[in-house]
Design a protein around this motif. Structure first.
Motif, PDB file in Angstrom:
ATOM      1  N   UNK A 147      -1.413   2.414 -14.062  1.00  0.00           N
ATOM      2  CA  UNK A 147       0.479   3.793 -13.833  1.00  0.00           C
ATOM      3  C   UNK A 147       0.464   4.760 -12.676  1.00  0.00           C
ATOM      4  N   UNK A 148      -0.490   5.289 -13.697  1.00  0.00           N
ATOM      5  CA  UNK A 148      -0.702   7.053 -13.753  1.00  0.00           C
ATOM      6  C   UNK A 148      -1.033   7.159 -12.133  1.00  0.00           C
ATOM      7  N   UNK A 149      -2.267   6.458 -12.001  1.00  0.00           N
ATOM      8  CA  UNK A 149      -2.860   6.792 -10.576  1.00  0.00           C
ATOM      9  C   UNK A 149      -2.171   6.038  -9.365  1.00  0.00           C
ATOM     10  N   UNK A 150      -1.871   5.272  -9.705  1.00  0.00           N
ATOM     11  CA  UNK A 150      -1.054   4.773  -8.241  1.00  0.00           C
ATOM     12  C   UNK A 150       0.007   5.427  -8.111  1.00  0.00           C
ATOM     13  N   UNK A 151       1.240   6.015  -9.049  1.00  0.00           N
ATOM     14  CA  UNK A 151       2.391   6.581  -8.894  1.00  0.00           C
ATOM     15  C   UNK A 151       3.007   6.084  -8.070  1.00  0.00           C
ATOM     16  N   UNK A 152       3.529   6.886  -7.214  1.00  0.00           N
ATOM     17  CA  UNK A 152       4.888   6.681  -6.091  1.00  0.00           C
ATOM     18  C   UNK A 152       4.109   5.635  -5.198  1.00  0.00           C
ATOM     19  N   UNK A 153       2.591   5.720  -4.990  1.00  0.00           N
ATOM     20  CA  UNK A 153       1.354   4.935  -3.379  1.00  0.00           C
ATOM     21  C   UNK A 153       2.210   3.789  -3.431  1.00  0.00           C
ATOM     22  N   UNK A 154       2.252   3.004  -1.901  1.00  0.00           N
ATOM     23  CA  UNK A 154       2.371   1.777  -2.188  1.00  0.00           C
ATOM     24  C   UNK A 154       0.826   0.686  -2.650  1.00  0.00           C
ATOM     25  N   UNK A 155       0.072   1.535  -2.163  1.00  0.00           N
ATOM     26  CA  UNK A 155      -1.426   1.199  -2.882  1.00  0.00           C
ATOM     27  C   UNK A 155      -2.183   1.859  -3.245  1.00  0.00           C
ATOM     28  N   UNK A 156      -3.505   1.104  -3.996  1.00  0.00           N
ATOM     29  CA  UNK A 156      -4.332   2.148  -4.600  1.00  0.00           C
ATOM     30  C   UNK A 156      -4.939   3.107  -3.963  1.00  0.00           C
ATOM     31  N   UNK A 157      -5.471   2.826  -2.279  1.00  0.00           N
ATOM     32  CA  UNK A 157      -6.447   3.909  -1.604  1.00  0.00           C
ATOM     33  C   UNK A 157      -5.638   3.745  -0.442  1.00  0.00           C
ATOM     34  N   UNK A 158      -4.833   4.216   0.238  1.00  0.00           N
ATOM     35  CA  UNK A 158      -4.469   4.388   1.388  1.00  0.00           C
ATOM     36  C   UNK A 158      -3.801   2.576   1.816  1.00  0.00           C
ATOM     37  N   UNK A 159      -4.010   1.987   2.948  1.00  0.00           N
ATOM     38  CA  UNK A 159      -3.743   0.709   3.200  1.00  0.00           C
ATOM     39  C   UNK A 159      -4.139  -0.533   2.396  1.00  0.00           C
ATOM     40  N   UNK A 160      -3.016  -1.313   2.193  1.00  0.00           N
ATOM     41  CA  UNK A 160      -3.746  -2.688   1.751  1.00  0.00           C
ATOM     42  C   UNK A 160      -5.297  -2.755   2.153  1.00  0.00           C
ATOM     43  N   UNK A 161      -6.038  -3.368   0.904  1.00  0.00           N
ATOM     44  CA  UNK A 161      -6.955  -3.189   0.626  1.00  0.00           C
ATOM     45  C   UNK A 161      -6.947  -4.772   0.198  1.00  0.00           C
ATOM     46  N   UNK A 162      -9.172  -5.119  -0.125  1.00  0.00           N
ATOM     47  CA  UNK A 162      -9.321  -5.976  -0.903  1.00  0.00           C
ATOM     48  C   UNK A 162      -9.484  -5.818  -1.967  1.00  0.00           C
ATOM     49  N   UNK A 163      -9.222  -4.526  -2.315  1.00  0.00           N
ATOM     50  CA  UNK A 163      -9.293  -3.476  -3.966  1.00  0.00           C
ATOM     51  C   UNK A 163      -7.518  -4.585  -4.399  1.00  0.00           C
ATOM     52  N   UNK A 164      -6.771  -3.885  -3.362  1.00  0.00           N
ATOM     53  CA  UNK A 164      -5.547  -4.389  -3.657  1.00  0.00           C
ATOM     54  C   UNK A 164      -5.380  -5.963  -4.142  1.00  0.00           C
ATOM     55  N   UNK A 165      -5.896  -6.955  -3.256  1.00  0.00           N
ATOM     56  CA  UNK A 165      -5.406  -7.937  -3.538  1.00  0.00           C
ATOM     57  C   UNK A 165      -6.412  -8.398  -5.157  1.00  0.00           C
ATOM     58  N   UNK A 166      -7.006  -7.797  -5.144  1.00  0.00           N
ATOM     59  CA  UNK A 166      -8.223  -8.245  -6.634  1.00  0.00           C
ATOM     60  C   UNK A 166      -7.026  -8.405  -7.444  1.00  0.00           C
ATOM     61  N   UNK A 167      -6.292  -6.474  -7.717  1.00  0.00           N
ATOM     62  CA  UNK A 167      -5.323  -5.576  -8.838  1.00  0.00           C
ATOM     63  C   UNK A 167      -4.476  -6.953  -8.765  1.00  0.00           C
ATOM     64  N   UNK A 168      -3.751  -7.106  -8.002  1.00  0.00           N
ATOM     65  CA  UNK A 168      -2.748  -7.558  -8.105  1.00  0.00           C
ATOM     66  C   UNK A 168      -2.650  -9.124  -8.295  1.00  0.00           C
TER      67      UNK A 168
END
Length: 216
Positions: A147-168
């Motif tokens: 949660x701290x790393x995500x902060x106020x960003x929409x996605x974990x690192x820039x645009x939506x990626x396979x990393x976000x798909x798996x994390x969600x």
């Protein structure tokens, strides 16, 4: 050759999107790839034909032009690397997105699965009341830095990626426990993932398979 995946003939979650074929369906929808689904029963998953595809007798599997894959991480990674749409073009950003995919599966998911096991499959054990709070704390120990790393960003690192798909996808398993609601940043992050049209299509496809078994 058409992509073919396997999925539960009747999902244990009743089509709520928690079965792992949802992750693969979502990745294929994000990549705009058509695919077929071969439904398998629990009995069929342990028979030789399916074990030839998945040695552990689980779902999903992925078949494309002679290639057979199992494990959702490997399948999503393949889709992302070979069909685009889920990884950035920049080498460093791409490597970071892949890192988050592995983090979801190797760091975040294990304690969540342990909690699912403790609550559903071991809830009637005499030691359950003592164990579950310990497991819940291990889950929170993962949620706090995420949660701290995500902060106020929409996605974990820039645009939506396979990393976000798996994390969600991993975090969705946490919702029934109520712990996800303790972390509003992550709850909102999951909701953004669910709101994506590709996820909506993947969810609807799995729900349609299980709708005939649902009860009013």
């Amino acid at each position: 050759m058409t992509i073919t995946i396997t999925a539960f003939e009747r999902s244990p979650d009743g089509g709520k999107g928690l079965a792992r074929d949802t992750r693969v369906r979502w990745a294929l929808e994000e990549a705009g790839l058509p695919y077929d689904v071969r439904l398998v029963s629990f009995r069929a998953m342990k028979e030789p034909a399916h074990l030839a595809l998945h040695p552990f007798g689980q779902i999903p599997t992925y078949e494309e032009d002679g290639l057979v894959l199992f494990e959702t991480g490997a399948i999503v990674f393949h889709i992302a690397t070979h069909h685009g749409a889920l990884l950035p073009a920049d080498d460093h950003a791409r490597a970071r997105a892949i890192t988050w995919l592995f983090a979801a599966l190797n760091t975040v998911e294990p304690p969540i699965l342990e909690l699912v096991t403790a609550r559903i499959f071991e809830g009637d054990k005499p030691w359950s009341k003592e164990r579950i709070p310990l497991v819940e704390e291990r889950v929170r120990d993962r949620m706090k830095p995420l949660s701290a790393r995500l902060g106020d960003a929409d996605w974990l690192d820039g645009d939506f990626s396979a990393g976000d798909l798996m994390m969600v996808s991993v975090l969705l398993r946490l919702r029934p426990s109520g712990i996800l609601d303790e972390f509003p940043v992550l709850a909102a992050y999951v909701a953004r993932g669910e709101a994506r049209p590709a996820y909506q299509r993947a969810f609807a496809a799995q729900l349609a398979v299980n709708a005939p078994f649902s009860h009013p």
